[in-house]
Design a protein around this motif. Structure first.
Motif, PDB file in Angstrom:
ATOM      1  N   ASP A  62      33.659  31.973  37.907  1.00 57.24           N
ATOM      2  CA  ASP A  62      34.478  32.174  36.703  1.00 57.24           C
ATOM      3  C   ASP A  62      34.282  33.575  36.121  1.00 57.24           C
ATOM      4  N   SER A  63      33.097  34.104  36.268  1.00 63.57           N
ATOM      5  CA  SER A  63      32.779  35.396  35.665  1.00 63.57           C
ATOM      6  C   SER A  63      33.508  36.572  36.308  1.00 63.57           C
ATOM      7  N   VAL A  64      34.063  36.360  37.492  1.00 57.13           N
ATOM      8  CA  VAL A  64      34.733  37.469  38.180  1.00 57.13           C
ATOM      9  C   VAL A  64      36.217  37.217  38.441  1.00 57.13           C
ATOM     10  N   LYS A  65      36.689  36.025  38.106  1.00 57.08           N
ATOM     11  CA  LYS A  65      38.103  35.711  38.340  1.00 57.08           C
ATOM     12  C   LYS A  65      39.001  36.707  37.615  1.00 57.08           C
ATOM     13  N   GLY A  66      40.015  37.168  38.321  1.00 54.44           N
ATOM     14  CA  GLY A  66      40.944  38.126  37.745  1.00 54.44           C
ATOM     15  C   GLY A  66      40.499  39.571  37.873  1.00 54.44           C
ATOM     16  N   ARG A  67      39.239  39.781  38.232  1.00 53.29           N
ATOM     17  CA  ARG A  67      38.724  41.142  38.391  1.00 53.29           C
ATOM     18  C   ARG A  67      38.340  41.452  39.840  1.00 53.29           C
ATOM     19  N   PHE A  68      37.825  40.481  40.549  1.00 57.99           N
ATOM     20  CA  PHE A  68      37.392  40.670  41.939  1.00 57.99           C
ATOM     21  C   PHE A  68      38.359  39.963  42.880  1.00 57.99           C
ATOM     22  N   THR A  69      38.521  40.548  44.053  1.00 61.12           N
ATOM     23  CA  THR A  69      39.357  39.939  45.083  1.00 61.12           C
ATOM     24  C   THR A  69      38.615  39.969  46.410  1.00 61.12           C
ATOM     25  N   ILE A  70      38.491  38.806  47.027  1.00 61.15           N
ATOM     26  CA  ILE A  70      37.852  38.723  48.340  1.00 61.15           C
ATOM     27  C   ILE A  70      38.947  38.660  49.401  1.00 61.15           C
ATOM     28  N   SER A  71      38.713  39.343  50.500  1.00 58.35           N
ATOM     29  CA  SER A  71      39.675  39.318  51.594  1.00 58.35           C
ATOM     30  C   SER A  71      38.925  39.468  52.903  1.00 58.35           C
ATOM     31  N   LYS A  72      39.601  39.138  53.985  1.00 58.05           N
ATOM     32  CA  LYS A  72      38.953  39.171  55.303  1.00 58.05           C
ATOM     33  C   LYS A  72      39.916  39.667  56.344  1.00 58.05           C
ATOM     34  N   ASP A  73      39.436  40.607  57.127  1.00 61.24           N
ATOM     35  CA  ASP A  73      40.185  41.103  58.275  1.00 61.24           C
ATOM     36  C   ASP A  73      39.640  40.358  59.488  1.00 61.24           C
ATOM     37  N   ASN A  74      40.343  39.331  59.911  1.00 60.50           N
ATOM     38  CA  ASN A  74      39.834  38.489  60.995  1.00 60.50           C
ATOM     39  C   ASN A  74      39.757  39.241  62.316  1.00 60.50           C
ATOM     40  N   ALA A  75      40.662  40.158  62.535  1.00 55.85           N
ATOM     41  CA  ALA A  75      40.650  40.914  63.791  1.00 55.85           C
ATOM     42  C   ALA A  75      39.401  41.785  63.907  1.00 55.85           C
ATOM     43  N   LYS A  76      38.925  42.268  62.763  1.00 57.11           N
ATOM     44  CA  LYS A  76      37.754  43.148  62.764  1.00 57.11           C
ATOM     45  C   LYS A  76      36.492  42.432  62.295  1.00 57.11           C
ATOM     46  N   ASN A  77      36.614  41.134  62.007  1.00 54.23           N
ATOM     47  CA  ASN A  77      35.456  40.363  61.508  1.00 54.23           C
ATOM     48  C   ASN A  77      34.778  41.063  60.342  1.00 54.23           C
ATOM     49  N   THR A  78      35.588  41.516  59.419  1.00 54.81           N
ATOM     50  CA  THR A  78      35.065  42.245  58.264  1.00 54.81           C
ATOM     51  C   THR A  78      35.536  41.577  56.976  1.00 54.81           C
ATOM     52  N   LEU A  79      34.584  41.386  56.084  1.00 56.80           N
ATOM     53  CA  LEU A  79      34.848  40.787  54.780  1.00 56.80           C
ATOM     54  C   LEU A  79      34.813  41.882  53.730  1.00 56.80           C
ATOM     55  N   PHE A  80      35.710  41.778  52.761  1.00 63.41           N
ATOM     56  CA  PHE A  80      35.779  42.777  51.698  1.00 63.41           C
ATOM     57  C   PHE A  80      35.654  42.103  50.337  1.00 63.41           C
ATOM     58  N   LEU A  81      35.166  42.880  49.393  1.00 60.51           N
ATOM     59  CA  LEU A  81      35.179  42.444  47.995  1.00 60.51           C
ATOM     60  C   LEU A  81      35.642  43.631  47.160  1.00 60.51           C
ATOM     61  N   GLN A  82      36.865  43.545  46.685  1.00 58.97           N
ATOM     62  CA  GLN A  82      37.400  44.561  45.793  1.00 58.97           C
ATOM     63  C   GLN A  82      37.011  44.193  44.375  1.00 58.97           C
ATOM     64  N   MET A  83      36.281  45.076  43.723  1.00 60.93           N
ATOM     65  CA  MET A  83      35.773  44.811  42.383  1.00 60.93           C
ATOM     66  C   MET A  83      36.405  45.798  41.403  1.00 60.93           C
TER      67      MET A  83
END
Length: 125
Positions: A62-83
């Motif tokens: 709840d503390s990060v909803k609306g501010r952080f976005t998690i995403s994943k590039d499955n082809a590159k097996n890479t996880l991101f966190l945009q803050m």
């Protein structure tokens, strides 16, 4: 075995943005969820966000909803966190983690088998 390597931490002023990355290697096909956790010295580790089932399901504290976005590039097996809109209370060591099981809540850190070494995020006021 799965290896996780985080990058992208740093220092930023309040209101600023950072993007964390987590590169996964090894038996990545076994991963059900990948997530981000954070910990401040002397406090319990906190689940920040998770991406499960190949990215079809995402979860946020709840503390990060609306501010952080998690995403994943499955082809590159890479996880991101945009803050975005970072606050001083976001200051912590951020860890990437992966779990194999689909059981349990995404935020239960005990279910995560694999962990990265962590990357420091510092937000100044």
């Amino acid at each position: 075995q799965v290896q996780l390597v985080e990058s992208g931490g740093g220092s930023v002023q309040a209101g600023g943005s950072l993007r964390l990355s987590c590169a996964a290697s090894g038996y990545t096909y076994s991963m059900n969820c990948m997530g981000w956790f954070r910990q401040v010295a002397g406090k319990e580790r906190e689940g920040v966000a998770a991406s499960c089932s190949g990215g079809s399901s995402t979860y946020y504290a709840d503390s990060v909803k609306g501010r952080f976005t998690i995403s994943k590039d499955n082809a590159k097996n890479t996880l991101f966190l945009q803050m975005n809109s970072l606050k001083p209370e976001d200051t912590a060591m951020y860890y990437c983690a992966a779990k194999v099981t689909s059981a349990g809540r995404w935020s239960w850190d005990a279910l995560y088998r694999y962990w990265g070494q962590g990357t420091q995020v510092t937000v100044s006021s």
